[in-house]
Design an enzyme around this catalytic site. Sequence first.
Site, PDB file in Angstrom:
ATOM      1  N   ASP A 110      -9.968  -9.234   7.763  1.00 27.13           N
ATOM      2  CA  ASP A 110     -11.364  -9.337   7.340  1.00 27.13           C
ATOM      3  C   ASP A 110     -11.859 -10.773   7.412  1.00 27.13           C
ATOM      4  O   ASP A 110     -13.007 -11.024   7.811  1.00 27.13           O
ATOM      5  CB  ASP A 110     -11.525  -8.799   5.916  1.00 27.13           C
ATOM      6  CG  ASP A 110     -11.651  -7.282   5.872  1.00 27.13           C
ATOM      7  OD1 ASP A 110     -11.369  -6.643   6.902  1.00 27.13           O
ATOM      8  OD2 ASP A 110     -12.018  -6.744   4.815  1.00 27.13           O
TER       9      ASP A 110
ATOM     10  N   LYS B 242       5.012 -14.381   2.899  1.00 25.84           N
ATOM     11  CA  LYS B 242       5.186 -15.252   1.742  1.00 25.84           C
ATOM     12  C   LYS B 242       6.683 -15.357   1.464  1.00 25.84           C
ATOM     13  O   LYS B 242       7.171 -15.137   0.357  1.00 25.84           O
ATOM     14  CB  LYS B 242       4.425 -14.690   0.536  1.00 25.84           C
ATOM     15  CG  LYS B 242       4.191 -15.704  -0.587  1.00 25.84           C
ATOM     16  CD  LYS B 242       3.371 -16.900  -0.147  1.00 25.84           C
ATOM     17  CE  LYS B 242       3.141 -17.857  -1.327  1.00 25.84           C
ATOM     18  NZ  LYS B 242       2.546 -19.133  -0.897  1.00 25.84           N
TER      19      LYS B 242
ATOM     20  N   TYR C 287       0.807  -1.217   0.000  1.00 22.43           N
ATOM     21  CA  TYR C 287       0.000   0.000   0.000  1.00 22.43           C
ATOM     22  C   TYR C 287       0.842   1.270   0.000  1.00 22.43           C
ATOM     23  O   TYR C 287       0.310   2.363  -0.190  1.00 22.43           O
ATOM     24  CB  TYR C 287      -0.946   0.011   1.202  1.00 22.43           C
ATOM     25  CG  TYR C 287      -2.065  -1.006   1.119  1.00 22.43           C
ATOM     26  CD1 TYR C 287      -2.140  -1.926   0.076  1.00 22.43           C
ATOM     27  CD2 TYR C 287      -3.044  -1.070   2.094  1.00 22.43           C
ATOM     28  CE1 TYR C 287      -3.152  -2.857   0.004  1.00 22.43           C
ATOM     29  CE2 TYR C 287      -4.075  -1.996   2.027  1.00 22.43           C
ATOM     30  CZ  TYR C 287      -4.114  -2.892   0.974  1.00 22.43           C
ATOM     31  OH  TYR C 287      -5.120  -3.817   0.901  1.00 22.43           O
TER      32      TYR C 287
ATOM     33  N   ASP D   2      -1.133 -18.076   2.455  1.00 22.20           N
ATOM     34  CA  ASP D   2      -2.149 -18.954   1.893  1.00 22.20           C
ATOM     35  C   ASP D   2      -2.563 -20.022   2.904  1.00 22.20           C
ATOM     36  O   ASP D   2      -3.747 -20.339   3.052  1.00 22.20           O
ATOM     37  CB  ASP D   2      -1.675 -19.580   0.582  1.00 22.20           C
ATOM     38  CG  ASP D   2      -0.240 -20.071   0.628  1.00 22.20           C
ATOM     39  OD1 ASP D   2       0.513 -19.654   1.528  1.00 22.20           O
ATOM     40  OD2 ASP D   2       0.146 -20.875  -0.235  1.00 22.20           O
TER      41      ASP D   2
ATOM     42  N   ASP E 131      -4.549  -6.768   5.904  1.00 19.75           N
ATOM     43  CA  ASP E 131      -5.881  -6.328   5.515  1.00 19.75           C
ATOM     44  C   ASP E 131      -6.772  -7.527   5.204  1.00 19.75           C
ATOM     45  O   ASP E 131      -7.905  -7.627   5.675  1.00 19.75           O
ATOM     46  CB  ASP E 131      -5.751  -5.428   4.280  1.00 19.75           C
ATOM     47  CG  ASP E 131      -7.032  -4.679   3.954  1.00 19.75           C
ATOM     48  OD1 ASP E 131      -8.012  -4.789   4.709  1.00 19.75           O
ATOM     49  OD2 ASP E 131      -7.045  -3.975   2.925  1.00 19.75           O
TER      50      ASP E 131
END
Length: 363
Positions: free
Chosen positions: A254, A194, A139, A226, A250
């Site tokens: 959620d 990752k 971001y 993942d 983020d």
Amino acid sequence: MSAYTVVSLPGDGIGPEITEVAVAALDRAASVVGGLTVNVDAHDASATRWQRTGAAMSEETFEACWDADAILMGAIGLPEARHPDGREVNGDVIFRLRFALDLYAGIRPVRSLPGVRPTLAASDPIDYIVVRENVEGLYASRTGGTNVRNEVATDTIVITDTGTRKVSQVAFKLAEGRRGRPLDGRRMVTCVDKANVLSSYAFFRSVFDDVAKEHGEIGTDHVYVDAMTAFQVQRPSHFDVVVAENMFGDIISDLAAATVGGLGLAASGDVGDEHGMFQPAHGSAPDIAGRDRANPTAMVLSAAMMLDWLGRRHGDDRALRAAELIDGAVLSVLADGGTVTADLGGTASCSAMGEAIVGAIGA
């Protein structure tokens, strides 16, 4: 006597409705505790303002946010309010405040709540915190990416030693004050990345591991993002505190909210060394705006988080007690189930549920 100035940014859609409930809860909790004053200074920062004036937030409002003891944000953004490149206007407020005030740690607690129907088939108790690095990661390219002839677009991930170190320290400090993961009571911080594919995430992990050496009493773990999304569904009781880069944080926060009933229950805080901003994790829900149907839970719990942060920051037992009162009132109303909104299986309006919460404070 304790007194704080809080800038409220009710925003768009359901934002003003849920902010009204949160402010009423703050007033009630302060009154019950005694010797505590929370002065709420409301400002218009919103997509609606952008549509009207061309600017989502005035410089006067930004300065007020800078000077305030804390910021309480409702919900900002409308799907049709977008810049020519497709970005939503809400970032003009949310991202500006996060980056300019260096609110580098996004703190997003998730826990099983009484009276809320379980989402997962597994019966594991859920109680963990996602700590999201807020001002770096993918971001950081929000306004700095490239778009060549509308044929090629690129964004660059940014991971720094300083940013990763600071957010990791926040994660370990949170773990030190918790009871550990539901599975076995062990205090743990899990790094989500990752690192098996991208060098930027391998670097994030290496800095996290370096910080972990300073906190030998706290266990550590590493999970690829993942796999993390699977584990959040299959074995959520394995987690205590989780730390991740901006975009990954983020996404998994959620998902975490969905596992305990949805974003309508998800509080959050964006904090730095000097400033703090608190808001529900959900959006502005313009489809139900003005219909008194919004679930105010996430907003009220965010207000409780704000008081808790102020109390810890200033060593203020009154603010801490007020936070506990608001949190307890929300849990009581949820457990009772008689005055909850439609998304929770009830028939109550936003204002009615808000009145029930406020009435339960100190009861």
